[in-house]
Write a protein that holds these residues in place. Structure first.
Motif, short mmCIF file in Angstrom:
data_model
loop_
_atom_site.label_atom_id
_atom_site.label_comp_id
_atom_site.label_asym_id
_atom_site.label_seq_id
_atom_site.Cartn_x
_atom_site.Cartn_y
_atom_site.Cartn_z
N THR A 328 31.75 29.10 1.34
CA THR A 328 32.60 28.92 2.52
C THR A 328 32.32 29.92 3.64
OG1 THR A 328 34.32 30.32 1.51
CG2 THR A 328 34.47 27.94 1.16
N TYR A 329 31.63 31.00 3.35
CA TYR A 329 31.38 32.00 4.39
C TYR A 329 30.58 31.43 5.57
CZ TYR A 329 30.54 36.56 6.49
OH TYR A 329 30.51 37.62 7.36
N PRO A 330 29.56 30.58 5.33
CA PRO A 330 28.87 29.98 6.49
C PRO A 330 29.77 29.14 7.37
CG PRO A 330 27.54 29.76 4.51
CD PRO A 330 28.89 30.24 4.07
N LEU A 331 30.86 28.59 6.82
CA LEU A 331 31.80 27.83 7.64
C LEU A 331 32.60 28.74 8.56
CD1 LEU A 331 33.19 25.42 4.89
CD2 LEU A 331 31.32 25.01 6.50
N ARG A 335 26.63 32.51 12.16
CA ARG A 335 25.39 33.27 12.02
C ARG A 335 24.84 33.18 10.60
NH1 ARG A 335 27.69 38.87 14.14
NH2 ARG A 335 29.28 38.15 12.67
N ALA A 336 25.73 33.03 9.62
CA ALA A 336 25.28 32.89 8.22
C ALA A 336 24.53 31.58 8.02
CB ALA A 336 26.47 32.98 7.27
N ARG A 337 24.96 30.51 8.75
CA ARG A 337 24.24 29.24 8.64
C ARG A 337 22.83 29.36 9.20
NH1 ARG A 337 29.38 27.10 10.27
NH2 ARG A 337 28.65 26.82 12.42
N GLY A 338 22.73 30.09 10.32
CA GLY A 338 21.40 30.29 10.90
C GLY A 338 20.51 31.12 10.00
N ALA A 339 21.10 32.17 9.40
CA ALA A 339 20.33 33.03 8.49
C ALA A 339 19.87 32.25 7.27
CB ALA A 339 21.17 34.25 8.09
#
Length: 346
Positions: A328-331, A335-339
């Motif tokens: 859930t952190y990328p939601l 920036r976590a989704r991009g990483a």
């Protein structure tokens, strides 16, 4: 045509990277679970003495050789260690954790009976401590160096240093013994009245343990939020927003707090698993019939199958909380989704 082809390839690459990321996480947490199960299996067998003493308790000394041999066969201890390990692992994945020597019924049934009471206790405590810790932490960071900040920081550091059992005992002494306002033990009344009275008595018996857990955990949320807010308030975009004339309330809640909550969110999700084990002391102090109290009772009674079941439950809870944080952190943080996408495309 070329643009459509490029977008299609980019989408497939992102999807492939996402699948690889999920695959790595699945393998990682599966290995952690297998290691935890292996340690759980090894505990009674590596301890000094005979494993029968841990599985059957003190009553083993009262059994005849024939009864001892029959019990050893029922527990599977007459097989090789490798065979026992295979039976244990297959039973764990089938949720067959054996029978409790104290309660005389399957461990999974005992866990089900106690699980709801722990969640009923931990959930409101987590929500209240999280909400108050985040609000006070943000407020304290905005007023850094002022009396309000110093006062809140001193209070939270004091609460953070107090052990949970001491807070619970003080609550019992003041509110249960001296004032007589609230019950000091148990989860349900001995005599059941109407449904409304029954629910009210359950709520009354939750107040002191929930307050204890809240006070014992609020300091961590406060300190983490305050530290993260101080770092966020020093960023250039905050000074730019302040120069544009945005109100104090807007700066705190619309700009600073949203970014400062990212590490706090990770701490919250992990706390979901840790608080179950952290409630052991509080449930013992208040004789609350949850998972924590069950662990204490099984240790006193040397009920090792139940101890193994509780340890497994806590381990799975911690692993599930960490997995929830990873998923859930990328939601929460784009920036976590991009990483993650960049990681998969390397």
């Amino acid at each position: 045509m070329t643009n459509n082809t490029t977008r299609t390839r980019s989408g497939r690459a992102a999807q492939s990277a996402l699948f690889r990321w999920f695959g790595r996480k699945f393998v990682q947490y599966t290995l952690v679970l297998l290691v935890a199960l292996s340690i759980n299996f090894a505990l009674p067998r590596l301890a000094p003495g005979n494993a029968m003493n841990y599985f059957a308790g003190q009553e083993i000394n009262l059994l005849s050789p024939e009864q001892r041999a029959r019990l050893e066969k029922e527990l599977g201890l007459d097989k090789s260690v490798l065979h026992q390990y295979g039976d244990f692992m297959s039973g764990a994945f089938r949720l067959d954790l054996g029978s409790s020597t104290k309660f005389g019924k399957p461990v999974t049934q005992v866990l089900k009976e106690r699980m709801g009471w722990t969640f009923l206790l931990v959930t409101p405590a987590l929500l209240i401590s999280m909400l108050l810790g985040v609000v006070f932490g943000a407020y304290s960071a905005w007023n850094r160096g002022k009396r309000r900040d110093i006062g809140l920081l001193s209070l939270m550091l004091t609460l953070q240093s107090l052990p949970g059992f001491w807070i619970g005992m003080m609550f019992i002494t003041v509110f249960a013994v001296q004032l007589g306002w609230l019950p000091s033990y148990g989860a349900v009344p001995l005599v059941h009245g109407t449904t409304g009275q029954y629910v009210l008595e359950i709520v009354k018996r939750m107040i002191l343990p929930v307050s204890t857990i809240t006070l014992a955990t609020i300091g961590s949320y406060f300190l983490l939020t305050r530290s993260s807010m101080l770092d966020t308030l020093g960023q250039d975009y905050i000074f730019m927003a302040e120069a544009k004339g945005i109100t104090k309330r807007g700066l705190i809640y619309r700009h600073a707090l949203r970014n400062a909550l990212l590490p706090v969110y990770t701490h919250i999700t992990i706390s979901l698993g840790v608080l179950v084990s952290g409630a052991v002391v509080v449930e013992t102090v208040f004789s609350y019939p949850g998972i924590g109290r069950l662990l204490y009772e099984s240790v006193v009674a040397r009920d090792f199958p139940t101890m193994q079941g509780v340890f497994l439950f806590i381990t799975v809870g911690v692993i599930a909380a960490n997995l929830l944080a990873d998923l859930t952190y990328p939601l929460v943080d784009p920036r976590a989704r991009g990483a993650k996408h960049m990681e998969g495309s390397v």
